[in-house]
Design a protein around this motif. Structure first.
Motif, PDB file in Angstrom:
ATOM      1  N   PRO A 114       0.865  -1.328   0.015  1.00  0.00           N
ATOM      2  CA  PRO A 114       0.063  -0.067  -0.072  1.00  0.00           C
ATOM      3  C   PRO A 114       0.780   1.211   0.184  1.00  0.00           C
ATOM      4  CG  PRO A 114      -0.019  -1.101   2.177  1.00  0.00           C
ATOM      5  CD  PRO A 114       0.690  -1.938   1.283  1.00  0.00           C
ATOM      6  N   GLU A 157      -5.688   6.993  -1.835  1.00  0.00           N
ATOM      7  CA  GLU A 157      -6.311   6.910  -0.071  1.00  0.00           C
ATOM      8  C   GLU A 157      -6.951   5.668   0.398  1.00  0.00           C
ATOM      9  OE1 GLU A 157      -8.102  10.128   1.592  1.00  0.00           O
ATOM     10  OE2 GLU A 157      -6.660  11.588   0.363  1.00  0.00           O
ATOM     11  N   THR A 158      -7.625   5.048  -0.604  1.00  0.00           N
ATOM     12  CA  THR A 158      -8.105   3.523  -0.302  1.00  0.00           C
ATOM     13  C   THR A 158      -7.089   2.674   0.214  1.00  0.00           C
ATOM     14  OG1 THR A 158     -10.142   4.255  -1.607  1.00  0.00           O
ATOM     15  CG2 THR A 158      -9.536   1.865  -1.188  1.00  0.00           C
ATOM     16  N   VAL A 159      -6.109   2.762  -0.675  1.00  0.00           N
ATOM     17  CA  VAL A 159      -5.120   1.377  -0.232  1.00  0.00           C
ATOM     18  C   VAL A 159      -4.345   2.040   1.145  1.00  0.00           C
ATOM     19  CG1 VAL A 159      -4.818   0.501  -2.437  1.00  0.00           C
ATOM     20  CG2 VAL A 159      -3.178   2.290  -1.724  1.00  0.00           C
ATOM     21  N   GLU A 160      -3.987   3.371   1.223  1.00  0.00           N
ATOM     22  CA  GLU A 160      -3.392   3.722   2.623  1.00  0.00           C
ATOM     23  C   GLU A 160      -4.577   3.293   3.483  1.00  0.00           C
ATOM     24  OE1 GLU A 160      -0.070   7.225   1.921  1.00  0.00           O
ATOM     25  OE2 GLU A 160      -2.338   7.840   2.267  1.00  0.00           O
ATOM     26  N   ARG A 161      -5.709   3.671   3.524  1.00  0.00           N
ATOM     27  CA  ARG A 161      -6.510   3.453   4.357  1.00  0.00           C
ATOM     28  C   ARG A 161      -6.786   2.052   4.979  1.00  0.00           C
ATOM     29  NH1 ARG A 161     -10.443   5.838   2.309  1.00  0.00           N
ATOM     30  NH2 ARG A 161     -11.837   3.732   1.957  1.00  0.00           N
ATOM     31  N   THR A 162      -6.825   1.228   4.228  1.00  0.00           N
ATOM     32  CA  THR A 162      -7.248  -0.230   4.359  1.00  0.00           C
ATOM     33  C   THR A 162      -6.086  -0.821   4.311  1.00  0.00           C
ATOM     34  OG1 THR A 162      -7.274  -0.838   1.839  1.00  0.00           O
ATOM     35  CG2 THR A 162      -9.213   0.152   2.925  1.00  0.00           C
ATOM     36  N   GLY A 163      -5.166  -0.678   3.686  1.00  0.00           N
ATOM     37  CA  GLY A 163      -3.753  -1.565   3.840  1.00  0.00           C
ATOM     38  C   GLY A 163      -3.718  -2.770   3.262  1.00  0.00           C
ATOM     39  N   ALA A 164      -4.923  -2.912   2.527  1.00  0.00           N
ATOM     40  CA  ALA A 164      -5.198  -4.230   1.562  1.00  0.00           C
ATOM     41  C   ALA A 164      -4.895  -4.262   0.425  1.00  0.00           C
ATOM     42  CB  ALA A 164      -6.750  -4.909   1.968  1.00  0.00           C
ATOM     43  N   VAL A 166      -5.231  -4.590  -3.465  1.00  0.00           N
ATOM     44  CA  VAL A 166      -6.671  -4.415  -4.543  1.00  0.00           C
ATOM     45  C   VAL A 166      -6.518  -5.489  -5.525  1.00  0.00           C
ATOM     46  CG1 VAL A 166      -6.722  -2.024  -3.899  1.00  0.00           C
ATOM     47  CG2 VAL A 166      -5.581  -2.659  -6.037  1.00  0.00           C
TER      48      VAL A 166
END
Length: 176
Positions: A114, A157-164, A166
């Motif tokens: 991420p 933003e999404t990958v930083e927030r979730t750390g998962a 994609v």
């Protein structure tokens, strides 16, 4: 035969020192790769590699890169953009480099990195936005640069927030 796939070709394959070489003797990793460009063990079944150094029209570049993105192969799309970056007109190199950075950012996000994915997505978003501002073109070759920059920033933003990791195919951008 392709010298990069370890099958030989004209002088390619593994050299006496155990390093992979292309037909001109340059170091070139011949290990097969998965759909996200990760090396697999020698002898494993991998995905067909993108040929390097192909000169395409800008329209063909966009079409081929979109097909690869849609198939969940952003690493391979990056190689198509890299060919355009290296062979295209000087005035467009920053555009193609920025698009390649977006594809590499998606590759890292899909591989479960991420931090690296977000960093490259933002770098690519800034590059395509800057190119559009500097050139006065928001849709060169039909590519929606504003939309791509927005997509990349949101995905970062999404990958930083979730750390998962994609699903690269599920989140593939629309270039046009």
């Amino acid at each position: 035969m392709d010298p990069r796939d370890g099958t030989g070709g004209t002088g390619g394959g593994r050299s006496a020192d155990g390093r992979d070489r292309d037909g001109e003797g340059r170091a070139r990793n011949a290990r097969p790769r998965d759909g996200l460009g990760r090396p697999l063990p020698y002898g494993a079944d991998g995905v067909e590699r993108q040929p390097e150094g192909v000169v395409r029209t800008p329209g063909d570049t966009v079409v081929e890169a979109q097909a690869l993105l849609d198939a969940g192969k952003p690493f391979h799309a990056h190689e198509v953009f890299e060919d355009a970056w290296k062979s295209g007109p000087e005035g467009e190199r920053a555009l193609w480099r920025g698009l390649a950075q977006l594809a590499v950012g998606l590759t890292h996000a899909a591989r479960g990195n991420p931090a690296g994915g977000a960093r490259l997505l933002r770098r690519g978003a800034a590059a395509v936005a800057e190119w559009a501002e500097g050139s006065g073109e928001d849709r060169p070759h039909g590519v929606d640069l504003a939309g791509l920059a927005r997509w990349a920033r949101e995905l970062a933003e999404t990958v930083e927030r979730t750390g998962a990791a994609v699903d690269a195919e599920a989140v593939a951008p629309r270039l046009r």
